[in-house]
Design a protein around this motif. Structure first.
Motif, PDB file in Angstrom:
ATOM      1  N   ALA A   8       0.835  -1.197   0.000  1.00 25.02           N
ATOM      2  CA  ALA A   8       0.000   0.000   0.000  1.00 25.02           C
ATOM      3  C   ALA A   8       0.869   1.245   0.000  1.00 25.02           C
ATOM      4  O   ALA A   8       0.584   2.227  -0.698  1.00 25.02           O
ATOM      5  CB  ALA A   8      -0.921  -0.021   1.211  1.00 25.02           C
ATOM      6  N   PHE A   9       1.950   1.205   0.769  1.00 22.59           N
ATOM      7  CA  PHE A   9       2.850   2.372   0.748  1.00 22.59           C
ATOM      8  C   PHE A   9       3.503   2.528  -0.614  1.00 22.59           C
ATOM      9  O   PHE A   9       3.772   3.639  -1.061  1.00 22.59           O
ATOM     10  CB  PHE A   9       3.887   2.263   1.871  1.00 22.59           C
ATOM     11  N   GLY A  10       3.753   1.380  -1.267  1.00 25.06           N
ATOM     12  CA  GLY A  10       4.267   1.447  -2.631  1.00 25.06           C
ATOM     13  C   GLY A  10       3.275   2.150  -3.539  1.00 25.06           C
ATOM     14  O   GLY A  10       3.637   2.976  -4.376  1.00 25.06           O
ATOM     15  N   TYR A  11       2.006   1.829  -3.340  1.00 22.52           N
ATOM     16  CA  TYR A  11       0.947   2.473  -4.122  1.00 22.52           C
ATOM     17  C   TYR A  11       0.952   3.981  -3.885  1.00 22.52           C
ATOM     18  O   TYR A  11       0.742   4.778  -4.798  1.00 22.52           O
ATOM     19  CB  TYR A  11      -0.407   1.906  -3.687  1.00 22.52           C
ATOM     20  N   MET A  12       1.163   4.357  -2.637  1.00 24.79           N
ATOM     21  CA  MET A  12       1.126   5.784  -2.310  1.00 24.79           C
ATOM     22  C   MET A  12       2.375   6.496  -2.788  1.00 24.79           C
ATOM     23  O   MET A  12       2.473   7.712  -2.678  1.00 24.79           O
ATOM     24  CB  MET A  12       0.999   5.963  -0.804  1.00 24.79           C
ATOM     25  N   GLY A  13       3.355   5.759  -3.291  1.00 27.09           N
ATOM     26  CA  GLY A  13       4.555   6.397  -3.806  1.00 27.09           C
ATOM     27  C   GLY A  13       5.620   6.593  -2.752  1.00 27.09           C
ATOM     28  O   GLY A  13       6.241   7.651  -2.672  1.00 27.09           O
ATOM     29  N   LEU A  14       5.819   5.597  -1.914  1.00 26.25           N
ATOM     30  CA  LEU A  14       6.902   5.673  -0.928  1.00 26.25           C
ATOM     31  C   LEU A  14       8.239   5.607  -1.670  1.00 26.25           C
ATOM     32  O   LEU A  14       8.447   4.732  -2.492  1.00 26.25           O
ATOM     33  CB  LEU A  14       6.788   4.487   0.034  1.00 26.25           C
ATOM     34  N   PRO A  15       9.133   6.541  -1.391  1.00 28.54           N
ATOM     35  CA  PRO A  15      10.439   6.506  -2.062  1.00 28.54           C
ATOM     36  C   PRO A  15      11.130   5.159  -1.870  1.00 28.54           C
ATOM     37  O   PRO A  15      10.883   4.458  -0.892  1.00 28.54           O
ATOM     38  CB  PRO A  15      11.210   7.617  -1.380  1.00 28.54           C
ATOM     39  N   LEU A  16      11.960   4.821  -2.835  1.00 34.56           N
ATOM     40  CA  LEU A  16      12.693   3.553  -2.897  1.00 34.56           C
ATOM     41  C   LEU A  16      11.799   2.384  -3.266  1.00 34.56           C
ATOM     42  O   LEU A  16      12.209   1.237  -3.214  1.00 34.56           O
ATOM     43  CB  LEU A  16      13.437   3.238  -1.598  1.00 34.56           C
ATOM     44  N   MET A  17      10.563   2.679  -3.666  1.00 36.33           N
ATOM     45  CA  MET A  17       9.756   1.610  -4.254  1.00 36.33           C
ATOM     46  C   MET A  17       9.410   2.009  -5.686  1.00 36.33           C
ATOM     47  O   MET A  17       9.440   3.187  -6.038  1.00 36.33           O
ATOM     48  CB  MET A  17       8.510   1.353  -3.424  1.00 36.33           C
ATOM     49  N   ALA A  18       9.077   0.984  -6.496  1.00 33.28           N
ATOM     50  CA  ALA A  18       8.940   1.227  -7.931  1.00 33.28           C
ATOM     51  C   ALA A  18       7.903   2.295  -8.241  1.00 33.28           C
ATOM     52  O   ALA A  18       8.069   3.098  -9.153  1.00 33.28           O
ATOM     53  CB  ALA A  18       8.567  -0.082  -8.635  1.00 33.28           C
ATOM     54  N   GLY A  19       6.805   2.309  -7.445  1.00 29.74           N
ATOM     55  CA  GLY A  19       5.752   3.277  -7.699  1.00 29.74           C
ATOM     56  C   GLY A  19       6.250   4.710  -7.581  1.00 29.74           C
ATOM     57  O   GLY A  19       5.834   5.589  -8.353  1.00 29.74           O
ATOM     58  N   PHE A  20       7.124   4.939  -6.630  1.00 35.56           N
ATOM     59  CA  PHE A  20       7.654   6.285  -6.452  1.00 35.56           C
ATOM     60  C   PHE A  20       8.458   6.715  -7.674  1.00 35.56           C
ATOM     61  O   PHE A  20       8.265   7.806  -8.220  1.00 35.56           O
ATOM     62  CB  PHE A  20       8.551   6.336  -5.204  1.00 35.56           C
TER      63      PHE A  20
END
Lengths: 502, 508
Positions: B393-405
């Motif tokens: 979910a944090f990846g979805y929100m654009g947490l840095p160091l994840m692909a979504g960000f």
């Protein structure tokens, strides 16, 4: 090198006729049908020989312009063997072979098996001759030769009221349309003084003004005769009854082979005998109207059916409408050019693909009748898990009939519609595409019933009839292989169609 | 040859699994599906293409071009190959298929051999979609993907599965037909004799188009662009063509949802990039403002719809609509970071949405409910699953160091600097607001279901999930983090492939 006599070019038709006679001979030796395997085997071998000849001749260029000597004409031009004739003979042979393989199981425990197979063979012979008919007289005779055994075959289940009623209806409408056809021929003869297609064409082109009306009515009535054989509007209404009442293998035979035979002779007569530029015989508009009405009516009627067999019957009328596009968009352009044969060839290729997928679909219905699961869509529920292999095959047929991409029917429809667009009839193609999309609705009902719906009650399938299974699976494999293998089919069809007008 | 080997092997594997007994089908399918993963990773390691597959100066990797047949004067070929845009999607498709198959072991309890056979059949066709460079070949694969998906939803789906399956099939099929007609109208009036996509792209830009149906060449181009955009927009889906998606997602079994959100939606954006934005850049730039409005509306409206849902699966489904809006915004920006970021987002969203659907699926396997109000405090009982779900979910929100960000950052920076979209900074700012809503609904839903005191409305024993249920989640999380830390795994080759598009699109 052996030089074959000219009549040897009729080998595909002769093979079928001889097989029919051999079957009668076997019957006279062993009248009790105690060896059903022998009868079915003989019939299948005969059709395969016919198929082998047709394929060999097609490949070696017999009767064709490319790599051959050109059309071989026989018996003072009454018959002609050319690429188109061979192409259609191959279609009939394939369908007849599938039907014979399937009939082995279907006819078990029934009387008159030898008669059944020999009638099928004689009807197939009539069709093979129809494809070669080069005069209106031979066309008529061959059409009757194909029709008369068919009437008897529809009534084969003679203790079944539906079967007999269907046959009677089929016979009466057949007799009527034969009369119309014969009367049309006589009018054309009156106007032109000849029955040979080529002579009719030249006489029509130089027609005296006063005879234009006679010739035009003659052409119209001839078209009516063919409409019966191809199950097109306005002589289509025998088809649902006959296909529903007949034994399912015979429905397959009539709706695939017999229809293709009607188209074979229709294509030849109209493209070679009735030149478009002759006064009063501009038949393109006629076929455009017939094509649109036939496919639309077939599709809408199919969508409202409750039984699978009847749905297939109406879908068969719809497909006659698609195949009519071949004539409706035929440009009659430069003689012998490839463009000229493009849309007609596409129509022929569609009939070949249709031969596989439609025969297969009716044979699946035969399988269901054999299992006694019922006739409606709902009755097919849950068959997918009980007979997965046959159900996969049926799924292939349904999607292919609808023209969904990964199957043979996609390409044949595509070439047909592309050909129509190319010839300038984009509206014909548009009607075809819309109809084709709508058809997905009723075809997918079968697929849904097979795989998705839960069966209403418990039921057991009575064994796996080998012959029917083999035929159904073979038809499915053919339908699938016609996607990657469509190139040789369409190229052959288009080149032989282009050669039709010298 | 490796592409043919991959596609052929996967078809064969589908057949084998189809005929295998139900007890072993799942394990067999997973084992067989590992080979395409290895194959696609091998392709990644040997990748040597330069430029864009469709444009001049581009060279393909693993290319095969064999004539198939000639239709009405046009040549149809078996023409496959990959460039920097398609390769990441191929890797995504193989990896996600394998993991989806693994995640299906628990929930699928009837007709397994058919289910896993269909999954592999779908994978084979997906590989075809992303590698085919001849329109016909591509269209055959494109349509063939629908068939297994229809069955996956219709047979193994939820209570309203038949309705959802038929809606999915009809919507996407009609869309395909419209797109098909649009493309055909272009090709038939174009000075080419092949359906090869590169040849068509080149001919379109060299002005070989003649008018037809009473339309001038420019009007014809615009009409064809509109038809193709509509066709692909249904697949993506772009608001207002999204209504099939929540039904399909909610009713589909979890593994099918994973494939639907993870890979099938990307077919739409991939095709938009290949067809609309590469072949008709002049129309795309002319109407960039309109397309950007579609994109931003998708982002905001999709997020608002997600906010209003009570079903966890519906929340994730609607948030996909929102995330795909970012992809459209990035594509229409015609900047390197915009288009590149959009392509990267296809992969990133594939991984993260797959992760979310799987995690929700694992919880559902145990609780038999997905309603937010029916449970709370799940973190107590299923720490591993819930931990990964929260990370996703944090990846979805654009947490840095994840692909979504990485993906969203690229898109925003690219869109902000776009010279093609009118008032680009405004559009970008509005779209960025979507992130806030995402954070809102995800945090809200998680707080209510995962944390707090344990409570469950259904009568099921809550146990820890099996290893084969949580393993795919872990793998996906690791992939997401790896791509976030080192986006260059894919981003270098993506940049290489999108740069030629910018030159023709008038972007910087």
């Amino acid at each position: 090198m052996v030089v074959y006599p000219d009549w040897a070019a009729l080998a595909p038709a002769l093979a079928l006729a001889v097989t029919g006679l051999v079957l009668l001979l076997i019957d006279s030796v062993d009248p009790d049908d105690s060896r059903p395997g022998l009868l079915a085997g003989t019939a299948v071998v005969g059709t395969l020989v016919s198929l082998g000849y047709a394929g060999w001749f097609l490949a070696s260029g017999t009767g064709q312009v490319d790599g051959g000597t050109g059309a071989i004409s026989l018996y003072r031009d009454a018959l002609v063997v050319d690429g188109m004739a061979l192409f259609f003979q191959a279609v009939f042979a394939v369908v007849t072979a599938l039907v014979c393989i399937a009939s082995y199981d279907y006819l078990k425990e029934r009387a008159y098996q030898a008669e059944f197979y020999s009638l099928v063979m004689f009807a197939a012979t009539g069709m093979a001759v129809m494809a070669t008919a080069n005069s209106l007289a031979t066309a008529f005779i061959a059409l009757e030769l194909a029709s008369l055994p068919s009437y008897a075959l529809v009534a084969f289940l003679k203790h079944n009221r539906g079967s007999v009623e269907a046959s009677l209806k089929y016979f009466l409408i057949g007799a009527l349309s034969s009369a119309v056809f014969a009367f049309g021929i006589s009018l054309v003869y009156a106007a032109t003084g000849s029955l040979l297609l080529a002579d009719v064409a030249s006489a029509l082109s130089a027609l005296d003004g006063g005879l234009t009306g006679v010739a035009a009515i003659g052409v119209l009535m001839v078209a009516g005769g063919f409409a019966f054989k191809t199950a097109s509007v306005p002589f289509h209404f025998w088809a649902p009854e006959a296909y529903e009442g007949a034994p399912a293998p015979i429905s397959a035979f009539l709706s695939s082979a017999s229809k293709a035979a009607g188209f074979a002779v229709l294509f030849r007569v109209f493209t070679t005998a009735f030149p478009l530029d002759a006064a009063g015989v501009d038949w393109m508009l006629l076929f455009q109207v017939l094509a649109v009405v036939t496919m639309t009516l077939g599709n809408f009627a199919a969508a409202t059916q409750e039984t699978v067999k009847r749905m297939l019957a109406y879908s068969s009328i719809g497909h006659a409408g698609y195949a009519l596009i071949g004539l409706a968009a035929w440009s009659g352009g430069a003689p012998g050019s490839v463009e000229n044969g493009a849309v007609l060839g596409a129509s022929m290729a569609h009939l070949l693909v249709y031969g596989f997928m439609n025969t297969g679909a009716f044979l699946f219905v035969a399988l269901a009748e054999q299992w006694d699961v019922g006739r409606t869509f709902e009755d097919y529920a849950g068959l997918g898990s009980r007979a997965p292999m046959a159900s996969v095959a049926m799924t292939v047929f349904m999607f292919s009939l609808a023209g969904v991409p990964p199957f043979g029917g996609f390409f044949s429809k595509l070439f047909l519609f592309a050909g129509a667009v190319d010839a300038g009839f984009w509206w014909l193609a548009a009607v075809g595409v819309v109809n084709s999309t709508l058809s997905l609705y009723y075809y997918s009902r079968v697929v849904k019933a097979l795989w998705v719906d839960d069966p209403v009650g418990e039921f057991e399938l009575g064994g796996t009839p080998t012959g029917l299974y083999v035929a159904v699976v073979f038809a499915a494999v053919g339908t699938l292989l016609l996607l990657p293998g469509f190139a040789p089919v369409i190229e052959t069809a288009q080149s032989v169609a282009a050669a039709l007008v010298p | 040859m490796i592409i043919e080997a991959l596609i052929g092997f996967t078809f064969l594997a589908a057949l084998v699994v189809m005929l295998a007994p139900d007890e072993y089908a799942g394990r067999l399918a997973f084992g067989l599906s590992l080979l395409p993963v290895v194959g696609s990773l091998y392709m990644w390691s040997q990748f040597d293409a330069t430029g864009n597959a469709l444009l001049e100066g581009g060279s393909l990797a693993f290319e095969t071009q064999v004539p198939w047949l000639t239709a009405a004067g046009y040549q149809i070929q078996w023409f496959v190959g990959v460039d920097g845009i398609s390769l990441p999607l191929i890797v995504l498709a193989t990896v996600l298929s394998s993991l989806a198959i693994l995640s299906a072991w628990t929930p699928i309890d009837s007709r397994q051999s058919q289910f896993f056979g269909l999954m592999l059949f779908m994978e084979a066709n997906l590989l075809g979609v992303f590698t085919a460079l001849d329109f016909f070949l591509w269209f055959v694969f494109w349509e063939a993907v629908l068939v297994p998906m229809y069955f996956l939803i219709a047979i193994w789906g939820g209570p309203r599965r038949k309705y959802a399956a038929i809606k999915f099939f009809v919507y996407t099929n009609i869309a395909s037909l419209i797109m098909f007609i649009g493309f055909m109208a272009l090709v038939f009036n174009l000075d080419v004799n092949t359906f090869g996509l590169p040849a068509v792209a080149v001919a379109l830009r060299s002005g070989g188009l003649s008018g037809a149906f009473g339309l001038s060449p420019t009007a014809l181009k615009t009409a064809a662009f509109a038809a193709m955009f509509l066709g692909f927009a249904v697949k993506v889906p772009v608001v207002p063509f999204h209504t099939w998606l929540p039904d399909a997602h909610v009713e589909a079994p979890t593994p099918a949802s994973v494939m639907l959100a993870g890979v099938l939606l990307k077919m739409g954006t991939y095709a938009l990039l290949r067809f609309n934005f590469t072949m008709l850049p002049d129309v795309a730039t002319q109407y960039a403002g309109v397309i950007a409005i579609f994109a931003v509306v998708s982002v905001i409206y999709g997020a608002l719809l997600a906010l209003a849902q009570q079903d966890l699966k519906r929340i994730v489904a609607y948030s996909s609509v929102s995330s795909m809006g970012y992809v459209i915004l990035g594509l229409v920006a015609y900047t390197q970071l915009g288009v590149g970021g959009a392509t990267f987002q296809m992969v990133a969203h594939g991984l993260i949405s797959g992760l979310m659907f799987m995690a929700v699926g694992v919880i559902y396997n145990v609780t038999h409910t997905r309603m937010v109000g029916d449970m709370s405090g799940m973190a107590d009982r299923m720490p591993v699953t819930v931990g990964i779900l929260v990370a996703g979910a944090f990846g979805y929100m654009g947490l840095p160091l994840m692909a979504g960000f990485a993906a969203e950052y690229f898109i925003f920076q690219g869109a902000f600097a776009s010279s093609v979209i009118p008032v680009a900074p405004l559009f970008t700012a509005v779209a960025m607001f979507g992130i806030v809503i995402v954070a809102g609904y995800l945090l809200l839903a998680m707080q209510r279901t995962l944390f707090g005191p344990f409570r469950l409305e259904t009568d099921y024993e809550v146990t820890r999930a099996e290893l084969h249920d949580t393993l795919p989640l872990m793998v996906l999380l690791l992939c997401t983090i790896a791509l976030g830390v080192a986006p260059d795994i894919f981003f270098t080759m993506i940049k290489e492939a999108v740069t030629p598009i910018l030159a023709i699109g008038g972007g910087a």
